[in-house]
Design an enzyme around this catalytic site. Sequence first.
Site, PDB file in Angstrom:
ATOM      1  N   TRP A   1       7.078  76.533 -22.815  1.00  0.00           N
ATOM      2  CA  TRP A   1       5.876  76.307 -23.650  1.00  0.00           C
ATOM      3  C   TRP A   1       5.773  77.322 -24.771  1.00  0.00           C
ATOM      4  O   TRP A   1       5.492  76.959 -25.926  1.00  0.00           O
ATOM      5  CB  TRP A   1       4.616  76.294 -22.793  1.00  0.00           C
TER       6      TRP A   1
ATOM      7  N   ASP B   1      -1.872  81.130 -24.869  1.00  0.00           N
ATOM      8  CA  ASP B   1      -1.885  79.763 -24.353  1.00  0.00           C
ATOM      9  C   ASP B   1      -2.130  79.855 -22.847  1.00  0.00           C
ATOM     10  O   ASP B   1      -1.225  80.186 -22.081  1.00  0.00           O
ATOM     11  CB  ASP B   1      -0.532  79.100 -24.648  1.00  0.00           C
TER      12      ASP B   1
ATOM     13  N   LYS C   1      -4.704  70.932 -16.539  1.00  0.00           N
ATOM     14  CA  LYS C   1      -4.218  71.712 -15.400  1.00  0.00           C
ATOM     15  C   LYS C   1      -5.401  72.259 -14.591  1.00  0.00           C
ATOM     16  O   LYS C   1      -5.490  72.016 -13.402  1.00  0.00           O
ATOM     17  CB  LYS C   1      -3.333  72.873 -15.868  1.00  0.00           C
TER      18      LYS C   1
HETATM   19  C1  LIG Z   1       0.861  71.504 -20.316  1.00  0.00           C
HETATM   20  C2  LIG Z   1       0.997  72.647 -21.227  1.00  0.00           C
HETATM   21  C3  LIG Z   1       1.025  72.499 -22.624  1.00  0.00           C
HETATM   22  C4  LIG Z   1       1.056  71.154 -23.325  1.00  0.00           C
HETATM   23  O1  LIG Z   1      -0.097  70.438 -23.193  1.00  0.00           O
HETATM   24  P1  LIG Z   1      -0.225  68.986 -23.854  1.00  0.00           P
HETATM   25  O2  LIG Z   1      -1.638  68.668 -23.548  1.00  0.00           O
HETATM   26  O3  LIG Z   1       0.771  68.093 -23.189  1.00  0.00           O
HETATM   27  O4  LIG Z   1       0.018  69.114 -25.310  1.00  0.00           O
HETATM   28  C5  LIG Z   1       1.108  73.645 -23.409  1.00  0.00           C
HETATM   29  N1  LIG Z   1       1.158  74.868 -22.861  1.00  0.00           N
HETATM   30  C6  LIG Z   1       1.146  75.049 -21.514  1.00  0.00           C
HETATM   31  C7  LIG Z   1       1.214  76.422 -20.958  1.00  0.00           C
HETATM   32  C8  LIG Z   1       1.062  73.942 -20.667  1.00  0.00           C
HETATM   33  O5  LIG Z   1       1.051  74.128 -19.334  1.00  0.00           O
END
Ligand SMILES: *Cc1c(COP(=O)(O)O)cnc(C)c1O
Length: 360
Positions: free
Chosen positions: A102, A172, A196
């Site tokens: 990511w 993030d 999540k």
């Molecule tokens: C799932 C995830 C993303 C991407 O999310 P989307 O909603 O599919 O764009 C980005 N960063 C992390 C750490 C993630 O777990």
Amino acid sequence: MMTAYNFSAGPAKLPEEVMLQAQNEFVDWNGQHSSVMEISHRSKAFLRVAEEAESDFRDLLTIPANYKVLFMHGGGRGQFAAVPLNLSAPEQCSTHIVTGSWSKGAVAESDKYNNAVVIAEATIKDGLKYVEPVKSDLQPDAAYCHFCPNETVDGIAFDWLPQVGSVPLVADMSSTILSQPLDIDKYGLIYAGAQKNIGPSGLSVVIVRDDLLGKAQAITPSFLDYSLQSQNDSMYNTPPTYSWYLAGLVFKWLKDKGGVNAIAAINDQKSALLYEAIDSSDFYNNPVHPDNRSKMNVPFTLANGELDSVFLEQAESAGLQALKGHRSVGGMRASIYNAMPLSGVQALVAFMKEFERKFG
Ligand SMILES: *Cc1c(COP(=O)(O)O)cnc(C)c1O
């Protein structure tokens, strides 16, 4: 009905109590004879939902008044673009710590809108994936330093903050937000895709220090413009109302559970139990250095990889779902976010012991 536990990495399990409440008021919400998803985002009733969700979220993370909270479209990757567009000029650089797929993806997206520079990467220590604490930034003029404290795919986490002087930190936290307390004022911006630890996909929540607003590049799509969204209480365009409502229910659920301190203690217990099961046997292995093990996403492999599909099939039959590792990593991965009860991890560990007894 068999008890099933869903270990999906995302979209992930939501708290059962929340799902039952949502089901109960799905068609007739708040005595309105309509679903919450069928009413105007500008109605008084929905505005109350929106405000309560924000204030509960602020309470949970003790967010200071000089930070805005935005409820936006576009998930985590939407923010991969929104962050550089809002916080940097095209010729400016942003610095990045790359520890998994990511944070790597964020670099590529950022580089379309600014000059993305990787200042540190995960390495190998004692044969295990490891992240050396970042103690200096050679780019003091960087607009911000981006990192991902919990890599969902790789199961790599770190709990230190990069020491990069006055460069604002951007994190993030898609797969770790609300799993433990945070010092918000150490960050310039935190964002999280919802699916999540917050609610359904599509929504992303952004916490941004207000002095970072007002610098968006001219090409920034209006709906991704933090200032514009902030001025419009995240309703410049129609927000993902149902996801916002469900996020609000999750925030109330978490407050009822005692908040982030209480859930952090349970998360510690869950992850310790699972890592202990992995470490106490040569049959299972986790490829991450003990300093960098994720408490949310626990990847593991079998000594004999040919047994992977048998493991996954039998786990599924035992009600232990979605344990397949990400396609880029292979093996298994158990995602144990806030909504996964301790009993789910206990069931998984019991299954692992039994599987090893049969096949080890
Ligand atoms: C799932 C995830 C993303 C991407 O999310 P989307 O909603 O599919 O764009 C980005 N960063 C992390 C750490 C993630 O777990």
